[in-house]
Design a protein around this motif. Sequence first.
Motif: not given
Length: 187
Positions: A2, A5, A43, A50, A80-81, A83-85, A87-88, A91
């Motif tokens: 990922t 972020v 995650a 989605t 969204m940020r 969520m991406n954080n 997941a990152g 990962s």
Amino acid sequence: MTAFVQPLNDKEMTRLDGFLLKYGNDEAILTLSELDGFLVALASSPVLLTPNEWLPEVTGGRAPRFKKPAEAEAFSALLMRYMNNVAGELSEACDAFEPLFLEDESEPDPQVVVEEWCFGYLRGVQVARWPALPPVQVRHLEAIALHGLDENIEKVEALQPQEHAASVEAVVIGLRALYRFFDSQRG
């Protein structure tokens, strides 16, 4: 892998928390701790969803009625940020990942409160429709369910301080193990 972020800063976390509470309903996710648990489960999931598949759970089944379009945009961008954080972080450094637990400071010795986080995690498991798990992973999920199911409230309240601390540690170990289990299958 990922992409990195930028994590939300304290001001952005406070703003996202405010949006959850202000525009949520009885079915919505209302705290950052619950949101964190929910997003960690998503995650970790064997099937990546989605936002259209999981966002209704965050908002309680209906789109929030924001007072201004700028608030809707800010909420979406922060969510969204975040969520991406999550997941990152999972990962890149699963073994260092720290869930966003609350702390009850009403007692002389502040106690970690994990119930909201665990409740959110179990909501994420349900939304993602996780498959049946092998016995080892079931035990990890049960460690999270101890604090995340209403039927276990009396069990949690009966825990001695050392037992409670051990059960909190089991939640952290469990979330990391479950992430690694599904991540190895996504390979």
